[in-house]
Design a protein around this motif. Structure first.
Motif, PDB file in Angstrom:
ATOM      1  N   ILE A 160       1.027  -1.329  -0.030  1.00  0.00           N
ATOM      2  CA  ILE A 160      -0.016  -0.021   0.010  1.00  0.00           C
ATOM      3  C   ILE A 160       0.679   1.350  -0.023  1.00  0.00           C
ATOM      4  N   ILE A 161       0.576   2.345  -0.990  1.00  0.00           N
ATOM      5  CA  ILE A 161       1.288   3.367  -0.959  1.00  0.00           C
ATOM      6  C   ILE A 161       0.576   4.650  -0.378  1.00  0.00           C
ATOM      7  N   ALA A 162       1.009   5.594   0.100  1.00  0.00           N
ATOM      8  CA  ALA A 162       0.474   6.942   0.522  1.00  0.00           C
ATOM      9  C   ALA A 162      -0.181   7.382  -0.946  1.00  0.00           C
ATOM     10  N   ALA A 163      -1.326   8.143  -0.541  1.00  0.00           N
ATOM     11  CA  ALA A 163      -2.093   8.620  -1.873  1.00  0.00           C
ATOM     12  C   ALA A 163      -1.377   9.726  -2.494  1.00  0.00           C
ATOM     13  N   ASP A 164      -0.528  10.468  -1.756  1.00  0.00           N
ATOM     14  CA  ASP A 164      -0.067  11.506  -2.118  1.00  0.00           C
ATOM     15  C   ASP A 164       1.385  11.089  -2.895  1.00  0.00           C
ATOM     16  N   ALA A 165       1.719   9.770  -2.787  1.00  0.00           N
ATOM     17  CA  ALA A 165       3.020   9.460  -3.500  1.00  0.00           C
ATOM     18  C   ALA A 165       2.516   8.825  -5.032  1.00  0.00           C
ATOM     19  N   ALA A 166       1.217   8.579  -5.111  1.00  0.00           N
ATOM     20  CA  ALA A 166       0.888   8.046  -6.306  1.00  0.00           C
ATOM     21  C   ALA A 166       0.843   8.928  -7.560  1.00  0.00           C
ATOM     22  N   LYS A 167       1.450   8.231  -8.680  1.00  0.00           N
ATOM     23  CA  LYS A 167       1.644   8.893 -10.073  1.00  0.00           C
ATOM     24  C   LYS A 167       0.558   8.562 -10.918  1.00  0.00           C
ATOM     25  N   THR A 168      -0.362   7.710 -10.738  1.00  0.00           N
ATOM     26  CA  THR A 168      -1.396   7.144 -11.497  1.00  0.00           C
ATOM     27  C   THR A 168      -2.620   6.637 -11.049  1.00  0.00           C
ATOM     28  N   ALA A 169      -3.554   7.165 -11.621  1.00  0.00           N
ATOM     29  CA  ALA A 169      -5.143   6.824 -11.031  1.00  0.00           C
ATOM     30  C   ALA A 169      -5.584   6.044 -11.979  1.00  0.00           C
ATOM     31  N   VAL A 170      -6.016   4.577 -11.406  1.00  0.00           N
ATOM     32  CA  VAL A 170      -6.357   3.733 -12.387  1.00  0.00           C
ATOM     33  C   VAL A 170      -8.053   3.306 -11.991  1.00  0.00           C
ATOM     34  N   PHE A 171      -8.731   3.500 -13.237  1.00  0.00           N
ATOM     35  CA  PHE A 171     -10.152   3.360 -12.865  1.00  0.00           C
ATOM     36  C   PHE A 171     -10.321   1.810 -13.347  1.00  0.00           C
ATOM     37  N   TYR A 172     -10.535   0.836 -12.519  1.00  0.00           N
ATOM     38  CA  TYR A 172     -10.470  -0.571 -12.928  1.00  0.00           C
ATOM     39  C   TYR A 172     -11.854  -1.236 -12.812  1.00  0.00           C
ATOM     40  N   SER A 173     -12.932  -0.499 -12.381  1.00  0.00           N
ATOM     41  CA  SER A 173     -14.097  -1.081 -12.390  1.00  0.00           C
ATOM     42  C   SER A 173     -15.046   0.078 -12.685  1.00  0.00           C
ATOM     43  N   ILE A 174     -15.645   0.130 -13.354  1.00  0.00           N
ATOM     44  CA  ILE A 174     -17.386   0.941 -13.777  1.00  0.00           C
ATOM     45  C   ILE A 174     -18.409   0.077 -13.710  1.00  0.00           C
ATOM     46  N   SER A 175     -19.501   0.320 -12.764  1.00  0.00           N
ATOM     47  CA  SER A 175     -20.717  -0.556 -12.954  1.00  0.00           C
ATOM     48  C   SER A 175     -21.875   0.232 -12.749  1.00  0.00           C
ATOM     49  N   ASN A 176     -22.661   0.062 -14.009  1.00  0.00           N
ATOM     50  CA  ASN A 176     -23.903   0.526 -13.960  1.00  0.00           C
ATOM     51  C   ASN A 176     -24.772  -0.086 -12.957  1.00  0.00           C
ATOM     52  N   CYS A 177     -25.757   0.823 -12.111  1.00  0.00           N
ATOM     53  CA  CYS A 177     -26.359   0.081 -11.155  1.00  0.00           C
ATOM     54  C   CYS A 177     -28.078  -0.209 -11.447  1.00  0.00           C
ATOM     55  N   GLN A 178     -28.378   0.425 -12.440  1.00  0.00           N
ATOM     56  CA  GLN A 178     -29.986   0.544 -12.609  1.00  0.00           C
ATOM     57  C   GLN A 178     -30.234   0.033 -14.074  1.00  0.00           C
ATOM     58  N   ALA A 179     -30.765  -1.211 -14.340  1.00  0.00           N
ATOM     59  CA  ALA A 179     -31.168  -1.857 -15.584  1.00  0.00           C
ATOM     60  C   ALA A 179     -32.026  -0.686 -16.253  1.00  0.00           C
TER      61      ALA A 179
END
Length: 425
Positions: A244-263
């Motif tokens: 686990i790294i500190a948030a302020d040390a991160a260089k990349t934001a990874v969107f790894y899951s996008i879920s639609n909730c309402q059929a």
């Protein structure tokens, strides 16, 4: 006295309304619908709407189908009236003739849906109603036309201006967290502990869009991992043993899951706004972030390979990446759009295909849909608008040099659909 008078008036109005809504009504569903569309009084209209929605929720599938067919047939437009009012407008364009035409082209069922929505809590019921319609009427053209009326109204009701972005954390209400577990559609959340690993660490984020009329129902949510480098494996990203790294040390934001909730909101796009809003918020919160990428599945890859009779079992990782790059860049629908639905979504948002990775998703689902291959779509924020414009106008696919090279290799291998065998005479 004026304030007290207003307060007492409000109390009496609410009691009167509650009594009117709870009063039994023996009219048929068709009679209630007619009464609601023609109602001129607020209380009588709300009462009719309330009874319609209560009865609908108690229906079985056959009764719901009958209800939908009534709306589709008996509350449809009158083609003769549409033609006549259009002719009148063409001959004499005016405010009155235009209004008459607009009234003619809007079926009564649209006004019915609007009036139903005036009842407290109705929006969520109407969303579920459309989900039922999509499930029960998918093979019926007349019901598909009815769905266009729902969609037309929902596009307005759920536009970006009404949506509220809320962070989801381990401290969020339990009923919201339960829905995150239930609605996750990309990488299953196996347990509460699994959810905790996705929310608690400093290098994890989750955001969801909500609508003011549905405050306890997420519409869509995205899970984000904050990392050093751009990842190439979902199992490495989600493992409990990662560092686990500190948030302020991160260089990349990874969107790894996008879920639609309402059929019931299928076809109402939120993902575009969600990703861009979250990227903007994260960039403001964490100025050290340099890259915004996805780690996305390629859900149509193995199906396409099978259709093309391209053998991929047992091939090396380089060849898998070649096949994936070709599929994402060169496999098209008849309208020129990419075959892959996730590619259409991200490229339409202005992202570019950055990299493909073999052995990136070793789950049964990952192997079945994409032979374990995953892709990074890069959201280069200064270029997103330009990429979107080119894709929308010329269907140009933005891609890195590496992806273009892999696609070129595939073309040299002549990865084309084989000609069908000729039957012997």
């Amino acid at each position: 006295m004026t304030i007290l008078g207003d307060l007492l008036s409000t109390i009496f109005e609410r009691r009167y309304l509650a009594a009117a809504l709870d009063k039994p009504d023996s009219r048929s569903m068709e009679e209630l619908i007619t009464a609601l569309v023609g109602a001129t009084g607020e209380i009588t209209g709300l009462s009719a709407a309330n009874h319609i929605l209560k009865r609908y929720q108690a229906m079985d599938d056959a009764e719901k189908l009958s209800f939908f067919r009534h709306l589709a047939s008996d509350m449809n437009i009158d083609p003769d009236k549409v033609r006549n009012t259009l002719d009148a407008y063409e001959k004499n364009p005016s405010k009155q003739s235009y209004r008459a035409f607009m009234t003619a082209v809007e079926p009564d069922r649209q006004e019915l849906i609007r009036r139903l929505n005036q009842t407290p809590g109705a929006t969520e019921i109407l969303v579920r109603m459309r989900a039922d319609l999509l499930a029960l009427g998918k093979d019926d053209p007349t019901l598909q036309a009815l769905d266009q009326d729902f969609r037309h109204l929902f596009v307005s009701w759920f536009n970006r201006g009404f949506l509220v972005l809320r962070p989801i954390s381990w401290e969020s209400p339990a009923h919201i967290l339960e829905k995150i577990i239930a609605y996750e559609s990309v990488h299953e959340i196996a347990s509460w502990e699994d959810l905790r690993h996705r929310l608690v660490p400093d290098d994890r984020r989750c955001f969801a869009f909500f609508h003011p009329t549905m405050p306890d129902e997420p519409l869509i949510f995205v899970e984000v991992a904050l990392t050093g480098d751009i990842p190439g494996s979902i199992q490495d990203l989600l493992t409990d043993e990662r560092e686990i790294i500190a948030a302020d040390a991160a260089k990349t934001a990874v969107f790894y899951s996008i879920s639609n909730c309402q059929a019931g909101l299928a076809g109402i796009s939120f993902g575009n706004s969600l990703i861009k809003q979250v990227a903007s918020d994260l960039a403001a919160e964490l100025p050290g972030l340099r890259s915004f990428v996805t780690l996305s599945p390629i859900p149509g890859l193995t199906k396409w390979l099978d259709a093309e009779n391209i053998a991929f079992e047992g091939v090396d990782t380089k060849q898998l990446r070649v096949l994936a790059a070709y599929y994402l860049m060169s496999a098209k629908r008849s309208d020129g759009q990419p075959l892959d639905p996730v590619a259409r979504f991200h490229l339409g948002n202005g992202a570019m295909i950055h990299a493909v990775h073999a052995v990136a998703d070793t789950s049964p689902k990952g192997r079945a849909q994409s032979a374990g291959v995953m892709v990074n779509y890069l959201y280069d924020l200064p270029k997103v608008a330009q990429n979107h414009e080119r894709f929308a106008t010329t269907q140009e696919v933005a891609a890195s040099g590496e992806i273009r090279n892999l696609n070129a290799v595939a073309k040299k291998q002549d990865l084309q659909r084989p000609e069908p065998e000729q039957e012997s005479a």
